[in-house]
Design an enzyme around this catalytic site. Sequence first.
Site, PDB file in Angstrom:
ATOM      1  N   LYS A 494       0.502  -1.365  -0.019  1.00 58.26           N
ATOM      2  CA  LYS A 494       0.287   0.042   0.043  1.00 58.26           C
ATOM      3  C   LYS A 494       0.586   1.550  -0.293  1.00 58.26           C
ATOM      4  CE  LYS A 494      -0.366   0.484   5.275  1.00 58.26           C
ATOM      5  NZ  LYS A 494      -1.015   0.050   6.429  1.00 58.26           N
ATOM      6  N   TYR A 721      14.805  31.644   3.017  1.00 60.12           N
ATOM      7  CA  TYR A 721      13.720  32.331   3.868  1.00 60.12           C
ATOM      8  C   TYR A 721      13.955  32.658   4.825  1.00 60.12           C
ATOM      9  CZ  TYR A 721      11.423  31.224  -0.828  1.00 60.12           C
ATOM     10  OH  TYR A 721      10.765  30.750  -2.596  1.00 60.12           O
TER      11      TYR A 721
END
Length: 826
Positions: A494, A721
């Site tokens: 999965k 940033y």
Amino acid sequence: MAYSISQIVTVLKAELTGESSLKDTPVKQLLIDSRTLAAPEGVMFIALKTGSNDGHKFIKELYGKGVRIFLVNVEFGDAATYKEAAFIKVKDTLAALQQLATWHRKQFDIPVIAITGSNGKTIVKEWLYQLLSPDKNIVKSPLSYNSQVGVPLSVWQIDKTNVLGIFEAGISQPGEMEKLESIISPSVGIFTNIGEAHGANFKHTQEKVEEKMKLFKHVKMLIYCRDYKNIDHALKYNSTYAGMRFFTWSAKTPADIQIKNITQGKGNTTIRALFNGTEISITIPFIDDASIENAMNCWAYMLFAGYENTTIAERMSNLQPVAMRMEMLKGMNNCTLINDSYNSDINSLSVALNFLHRQEQHTRKTIVLSDITQSGIAEQELYEYIASILRAKPPTRLIGIGEAISRNAGLFNTEKTFFATTSDLLNHINEFNFRDEAILLKGARSFEFEKISRALQEKAHETVMLINLAAIAHNLAYYRSLLKPSTKIMAMVKAFSYGSGSFEIANSLQFHRADYLAVAYPDEGVELRNAGISLPIMVMNPEPGSYDLLLKYRLEPEVYSFRTLQLAAEAVKHSGSNEKLPIHIKLDTGMHRLGFGDENIEELISVLAETSTLQVKSIFSHLAASGSDKHKDYTLSQIEKFKKWSDKMIAALPYPVMRHILNSAGIARYPEAQFDMVRLGIGLYGVGNNATEQRKLENAGILKSVISQVRQLKKGETVGYNQSGLLEKDSTIATIAIGYADGISREFGNGKGKVKVHGKQAPVVGDVCMDMLMIDITGIDTKEGDEVIIFDDNVSLLQVAKDMNTIPYETLTSLSGRVKRVYVHE
């Protein structure tokens, strides 16, 4: 060479049963893996027994495919069933394989180099082959065939055309090396180094040194680096080696080759040394420490063998990187590209073709094949043999490159095109309209097939996740060795197989005989079915509108409530199918996420008895904390509840039903709770529950990127940033092409996370950006385009996850689809 069955029986002092008329049949090839059969003629299957499997189980399958010669254990009692086959019966098939290889080795009086050490064995072997093959016809170990099985299979390749052998030998526990020494019978030894690798079964490093040294007890010369004090000490003070001759090299201690200076430049390294009083040098096109050490071992052998240093230096400057594994990656126009161009010897062709034919997601299969060089076999005989291999595993199309294969074009009975050179093919490559097919590239290094690979690859992001399919197979085998023979394995694929790629992982697991697969949602199961996966598949979260898909694609839903039970029953009824839908009943024993509770069991039994359209395939539950000692009592209480509730259900059902509750962490900790099946998830990818288990697993993933730009910045400047990366000194800052859109958590920024560049740690500076992050490479000699490792075999995924303030599950499953997945297969 080929030996008759009668000769092999005599050599092994074995018993021959079955079809006596085959006694003079020649045995040309040895087969240990039933899945890799190319053509049955001249093949002897050796039924090996291991901790996780038994080759005798596959005799019926191979007999049906035409194999007629089998080496089996004496207790094998079904020989009479196979009336046209010959069975050579021995006490131990592995010992017999080793004995046969030892006898075969004695038929050839050629020098043999044996290589061992903790690291570098395969690189040194492959580089020696590159350096020596212009003068000699050499036989060598394929890939990393250095085990108790791999070494005899390697030595079996020796034939009368060979003038030199190069074999590597590896061990994992005491008592193994003497067997390999007798098989290889080396005349020259190379001890590359000693380290922590494969040390789990040794009391200390010195014990491992002594065991590895047994490979060299009869050599005429041993080559090693004196800077490894454990090795040097063992040779100096152990009387066993008193008469042995040594050829040594060192940067610190007097030696035959005394390193004076190592200069690492932009993409190459120059090594200067003293030898016999004269300064000599070589330059290699690598700058990492491991490559320098490997090159030194090769240099030492060539000087010992009498080569002029001018010849050595010229060949060293042209050393090629060794791609140790077959690669599988996305190609253009929905193609799958299999790049095995690093290894063009005849023995690896069958392995590559088998891997090509396992790609069931494509009906069309193309092989691009160059001339096979330095085989030692006459041209016509060689290409007749290659044509026979292709007839056994026929591709849709053959593209041949080279004068020799072109001369023999008439031998190949398939769609075919031939070119004299790689450039000729590249000039016409668009005419082939490659689309929706698997393409195997198999070429000698001189043909530069990397140009074809680049032309056919899907253009993608430079950040790559390498997934080692052999490591996943190893981990599957490890967990299988902990189980009873009757216990099945459900492999969890999965969430894009924990970020590793759904179909590719499922295909490998199917090949390695997992019993079941599990996905999260129906779409994942549909994708696997469309790609040719035939294993049973459990869907853990069937959505209300998806039951038609479940029926159409033979998917088996998890049922965890009366609502989902009713949806499944109604879907079968409305489909008009006469077949029952297999379902998997989930019990909630303490996870409290999904499942039926104790209060539901009686009603559930009653509803199932009245529902004729469904059949319970398994009953299962989910452990909440199986990896924790702190919660052991809770786990045991869950197991007890599960047994009690499922016993009641099984007693009421009129057919057999499987049970499973253990996950990866629980398999080793609660062997008494194996029931009929276990579910294997994160352990497949090399993440163990504790340090002991971790040492037995192999890392299956490498995440790497590249340096986009390098800048020199002054103290006091900021990076990224929010000016969060304040530089406290003049620094060299590199930007790399990976960010949070690729799955790197922003928690990894501002010095918390570290990556590796040329084997050295580089901290992350400033905030992680969407598509990039910045690292401090001050003091690391690097340039734009160089590789950066986020995690690999040496940089632990566990540590990276910790630096991101999360767990390995999340780190792997967060890797986005734009990160290119490349699958490697040994």
